[in-house]
Design a protein around this motif. Structure first.
Motif, PDB file in Angstrom:
ATOM      1  N   ALA A 167       0.825  -1.206   0.000  1.00  0.00           N
ATOM      2  CA  ALA A 167       0.000   0.000   0.000  1.00  0.00           C
ATOM      3  C   ALA A 167       0.861   1.258   0.000  1.00  0.00           C
ATOM      4  O   ALA A 167       0.569   2.238  -0.710  1.00  0.00           O
ATOM      5  CB  ALA A 167      -0.929  -0.009   1.217  1.00  0.00           C
ATOM      6  N   LYS A 168       1.940   1.250   0.776  1.00  0.00           N
ATOM      7  CA  LYS A 168       2.842   2.401   0.825  1.00  0.00           C
ATOM      8  C   LYS A 168       3.525   2.600  -0.528  1.00  0.00           C
ATOM      9  O   LYS A 168       3.727   3.733  -0.983  1.00  0.00           O
ATOM     10  CB  LYS A 168       3.877   2.208   1.929  1.00  0.00           C
ATOM     11  N   ALA A 169       3.881   1.488  -1.200  1.00  0.00           N
ATOM     12  CA  ALA A 169       4.498   1.577  -2.523  1.00  0.00           C
ATOM     13  C   ALA A 169       3.543   2.200  -3.535  1.00  0.00           C
ATOM     14  O   ALA A 169       3.941   3.057  -4.337  1.00  0.00           O
ATOM     15  CB  ALA A 169       4.930   0.188  -2.990  1.00  0.00           C
ATOM     16  N   GLN A 170       2.292   1.797  -3.487  1.00  0.00           N
ATOM     17  CA  GLN A 170       1.297   2.357  -4.396  1.00  0.00           C
ATOM     18  C   GLN A 170       1.140   3.861  -4.184  1.00  0.00           C
ATOM     19  O   GLN A 170       1.091   4.647  -5.142  1.00  0.00           O
ATOM     20  CB  GLN A 170      -0.051   1.660  -4.177  1.00  0.00           C
ATOM     21  N   VAL A 173      -0.580  -3.702 -17.765  1.00  0.00           N
ATOM     22  CA  VAL A 173      -1.726  -4.229 -17.023  1.00  0.00           C
ATOM     23  C   VAL A 173      -1.295  -5.079 -15.831  1.00  0.00           C
ATOM     24  O   VAL A 173      -0.306  -5.800 -15.883  1.00  0.00           O
ATOM     25  CB  VAL A 173      -2.653  -5.058 -17.941  1.00  0.00           C
ATOM     26  N   ASP A 174      -2.064  -4.952 -14.752  1.00  0.00           N
ATOM     27  CA  ASP A 174      -2.003  -5.899 -13.636  1.00  0.00           C
ATOM     28  C   ASP A 174      -3.053  -6.976 -13.906  1.00  0.00           C
ATOM     29  O   ASP A 174      -4.180  -6.915 -13.397  1.00  0.00           O
ATOM     30  CB  ASP A 174      -2.321  -5.184 -12.315  1.00  0.00           C
ATOM     31  N   GLN A 175      -2.686  -7.954 -14.730  1.00  0.00           N
ATOM     32  CA  GLN A 175      -3.656  -8.990 -15.065  1.00  0.00           C
ATOM     33  C   GLN A 175      -3.932  -9.887 -13.854  1.00  0.00           C
ATOM     34  O   GLN A 175      -3.189  -9.857 -12.874  1.00  0.00           O
ATOM     35  CB  GLN A 175      -3.157  -9.835 -16.241  1.00  0.00           C
ATOM     36  N   PRO A 176      -5.022 -10.657 -13.873  1.00  0.00           N
ATOM     37  CA  PRO A 176      -5.306 -11.566 -12.758  1.00  0.00           C
ATOM     38  C   PRO A 176      -4.085 -12.394 -12.362  1.00  0.00           C
ATOM     39  O   PRO A 176      -3.373 -12.907 -13.214  1.00  0.00           O
ATOM     40  CB  PRO A 176      -6.432 -12.433 -13.321  1.00  0.00           C
ATOM     41  N   GLY A 177      -3.866 -12.464 -11.057  1.00  0.00           N
ATOM     42  CA  GLY A 177      -2.708 -13.179 -10.529  1.00  0.00           C
ATOM     43  C   GLY A 177      -1.511 -12.302 -10.265  1.00  0.00           C
ATOM     44  O   GLY A 177      -0.476 -12.792  -9.813  1.00  0.00           O
ATOM     45  N   THR A 178      -1.630 -10.984 -10.529  1.00  0.00           N
ATOM     46  CA  THR A 178      -0.491 -10.077 -10.356  1.00  0.00           C
ATOM     47  C   THR A 178      -0.940  -8.757  -9.745  1.00  0.00           C
ATOM     48  O   THR A 178      -2.120  -8.394  -9.780  1.00  0.00           O
ATOM     49  CB  THR A 178       0.211  -9.763 -11.695  1.00  0.00           C
ATOM     50  N   GLY A 179       0.043  -8.018  -9.206  1.00  0.00           N
ATOM     51  CA  GLY A 179      -0.170  -6.649  -8.774  1.00  0.00           C
ATOM     52  C   GLY A 179      -1.406  -6.425  -7.930  1.00  0.00           C
ATOM     53  O   GLY A 179      -1.743  -7.225  -7.053  1.00  0.00           O
ATOM     54  N   GLU A 180      -2.069  -5.327  -8.194  1.00  0.00           N
ATOM     55  CA  GLU A 180      -3.276  -4.991  -7.440  1.00  0.00           C
ATOM     56  C   GLU A 180      -4.388  -6.002  -7.624  1.00  0.00           C
ATOM     57  O   GLU A 180      -5.176  -6.254  -6.701  1.00  0.00           O
ATOM     58  CB  GLU A 180      -3.802  -3.628  -7.889  1.00  0.00           C
ATOM     59  N   THR A 181      -4.486  -6.563  -8.822  1.00  0.00           N
ATOM     60  CA  THR A 181      -5.616  -7.459  -9.122  1.00  0.00           C
ATOM     61  C   THR A 181      -5.603  -8.669  -8.203  1.00  0.00           C
ATOM     62  O   THR A 181      -6.647  -9.130  -7.732  1.00  0.00           O
ATOM     63  CB  THR A 181      -5.565  -7.884 -10.597  1.00  0.00           C
ATOM     64  N   LEU A 182      -4.413  -9.193  -7.916  1.00  0.00           N
ATOM     65  CA  LEU A 182      -4.275 -10.308  -6.978  1.00  0.00           C
ATOM     66  C   LEU A 182      -4.364  -9.827  -5.538  1.00  0.00           C
ATOM     67  O   LEU A 182      -5.127 -10.387  -4.730  1.00  0.00           O
ATOM     68  CB  LEU A 182      -2.942 -11.014  -7.210  1.00  0.00           C
ATOM     69  N   ARG A 183      -3.613  -8.794  -5.194  1.00  0.00           N
ATOM     70  CA  ARG A 183      -3.468  -8.399  -3.799  1.00  0.00           C
ATOM     71  C   ARG A 183      -4.706  -7.741  -3.225  1.00  0.00           C
ATOM     72  O   ARG A 183      -5.018  -7.927  -2.041  1.00  0.00           O
ATOM     73  CB  ARG A 183      -2.257  -7.466  -3.659  1.00  0.00           C
ATOM     74  N   LEU A 184      -5.408  -6.947  -4.013  1.00  0.00           N
ATOM     75  CA  LEU A 184      -6.547  -6.186  -3.505  1.00  0.00           C
ATOM     76  C   LEU A 184      -7.898  -6.777  -3.880  1.00  0.00           C
ATOM     77  O   LEU A 184      -8.904  -6.470  -3.238  1.00  0.00           O
ATOM     78  CB  LEU A 184      -6.468  -4.737  -3.991  1.00  0.00           C
ATOM     79  N   GLN A 185      -7.919  -7.620  -4.930  1.00  0.00           N
ATOM     80  CA  GLN A 185      -9.195  -8.223  -5.339  1.00  0.00           C
ATOM     81  C   GLN A 185      -9.204  -9.742  -5.221  1.00  0.00           C
ATOM     82  O   GLN A 185     -10.268 -10.363  -5.326  1.00  0.00           O
ATOM     83  CB  GLN A 185      -9.519  -7.834  -6.787  1.00  0.00           C
ATOM     84  N   GLY A 186      -8.039 -10.335  -5.052  1.00  0.00           N
ATOM     85  CA  GLY A 186      -7.969 -11.789  -4.911  1.00  0.00           C
ATOM     86  C   GLY A 186      -8.258 -12.552  -6.182  1.00  0.00           C
ATOM     87  O   GLY A 186      -8.638 -13.719  -6.136  1.00  0.00           O
TER      88      GLY A 186
END
Length: 385
Positions: free
Chosen positions: A108-111, A185-198
């Protein structure tokens, strides 16, 4: 040409290489790593908490210095410090195991630091969100130079990267200079898509890549007939797969030929080849939303491109480092040999003569970056001079 071998294990050195290639400063990196050099002797998985502590400490110092710049109205200087702070935070987070203390807070701090950096620097980078069937795919949109509708390349992550690291790989900027836009893109399984949406990864990348094309077709500055796709590392599976099954892509390339990643997992069980991150098996189970190892192997069983490359009919470029320690060079030849129906195919192996011989050019990303950018410019109608 070789990695900066500061630590006694490949995984930790890879993080250093990524940071250096993304704009980190060698003095800061040495200051962060000196206190934990001995910890690396215990293996790639031990000591990652100490790694995070030192890298977060440096990032916090830079954030404080950036705040002093901001108070004086020196926003460009603040942005430069915030960039490195965000980079060090992303690197520290990437080194942790799934669920490890402090990981979510560090991300979160990195974002926050990244977004503030982009705002202060006025960089050519816009955050956008692309609708998926079960969530959204955050992305960074970098517009190509020039007037009128321009070509665009969708650029996807590997196993353990994020859209911010894609942005710092310099490929989006190299494409933009050549008149080609880029969507990281942060595709499913990476970046925000994985960490914040699962949202977990899927072998069937056309499912989310098609949504990226849908979004690009609504942008007035994009020529929908000139949309390409590339991917780095495990993106060497996702990009070819998407180009094979999404007919609207006009060209494709892979930065690292991940032709049969399912087979790579069997090799890694035997300790053949290097891992990209610590706590590897926990990480891949998290990425694929697997309950256990059997579930992971079932969900990743289709992570191979046999019978897929033959479906590609548009121009396609395969690149690979000659001394890749993660993904065998043989996979590059397999991908290229199976491009039998592509209207144009090319294989580029980076050798010691130039550099970029390690996995996705971790020793020197400039050669892969320039080569891929030139190829897309020539193929999609940009410029190279």
């Amino acid at each position: 040409m070789a990695l900066f071998e500061y630590f006694p294990n490949y995984v930790w050195n890879l993080s250093l290489a990524i940071s250096l290639e993304s704009g980190g400063k060698i003095g800061e990196i040495v200051d962060m790593c000196a206190p934990i050099k001995e910890a690396a002797n215990n293996g790639e998985d031990a000591g990652t908490l100490q790694f995070m502590e030192q890298w977060v400490k440096m990032a916090d110092k830079l954030i404080g210095l950036a705040a002093e710049d901001e108070e004086k109205g020196r926003l460009f200087s603040a942005a430069a410090k915030l960039k490195r702070a965000a980079l060090y935070l992303f690197t520290a987070e990437r080194m942790q195991g799934h669920g490890h203390p402090g990981r979510a807070e560090t991300f979160a701090k990195a974002q926050e630091a990244f977004r503030k950096c982009i705002r202060f620097s006025n960089e050519n980078c816009e955050r956008v969100e692309i609708a998926l069937e079960d969530g959204v795919m955050p992305a960074l949109y970098v517009r190509g130079e020039g007037e009128g509708p321009r070509p665009c390349v969708v650029y996807c992550n590997g196993l353990d990267s994020s859209k911010e690291l894609l942005f710092w790989s310099s490929l989006p900027q190299a494409l933009a200079r050549r008149g080609v836009s880029c969507l990281c893109v942060d595709q499913p399984g990476t970046g925000e898509t994985l960490r914040l949406q699962g949202l977990p990864a899927t072998p069937y990348s056309e499912r989310w890549a098609s949504k990226a094309v849908d979004w690009l077709e609504t942008q007035p500055d994009v020529d929908p007939a000139r949309i390409g796709m590339t991917g780095i590392s495990l993106g060497g599976h996702f990009a070819p797969r998407a180009v094979a099954f999404e007919p609207r892509f006009a060209a494709g390339a892979c930065w690292g030929a991940n032709h049969n990643w399912a087979e790579v997992q069997q090799k890694r069980l035997k300790r053949e080849g290097e891992n990209p991150v610590p706590h590897y098996w926990s990480h891949v189970m998290w990425v694929f939303g697997a309950q256990d190892m059997d579930d992971f192997h079932a969900k990743s069983a289709d992570m191979n491109l046999n019978g897929v490359m033959e479906r590609i009919k548009v121009p396609f470029l395969v690149t690979h480092g000659e001394k890749d320690r993660q993904i065998s060079l043989d996979y590059a030849y397999q991908s290229y040999d199976q491009l039998v129906n592509a209207s144009k195919r090319e294989l580029k192996i980076f050798t010691p003569r130039e550099g970029g011989v390690e996995h996705v050019g971790a020793d020197n990303m400039s050669f892969g970056c320039d080569y891929i950018a030139d190829w897309f410019a020539e193929t999609l109608g940009g410029q190279t001079a």
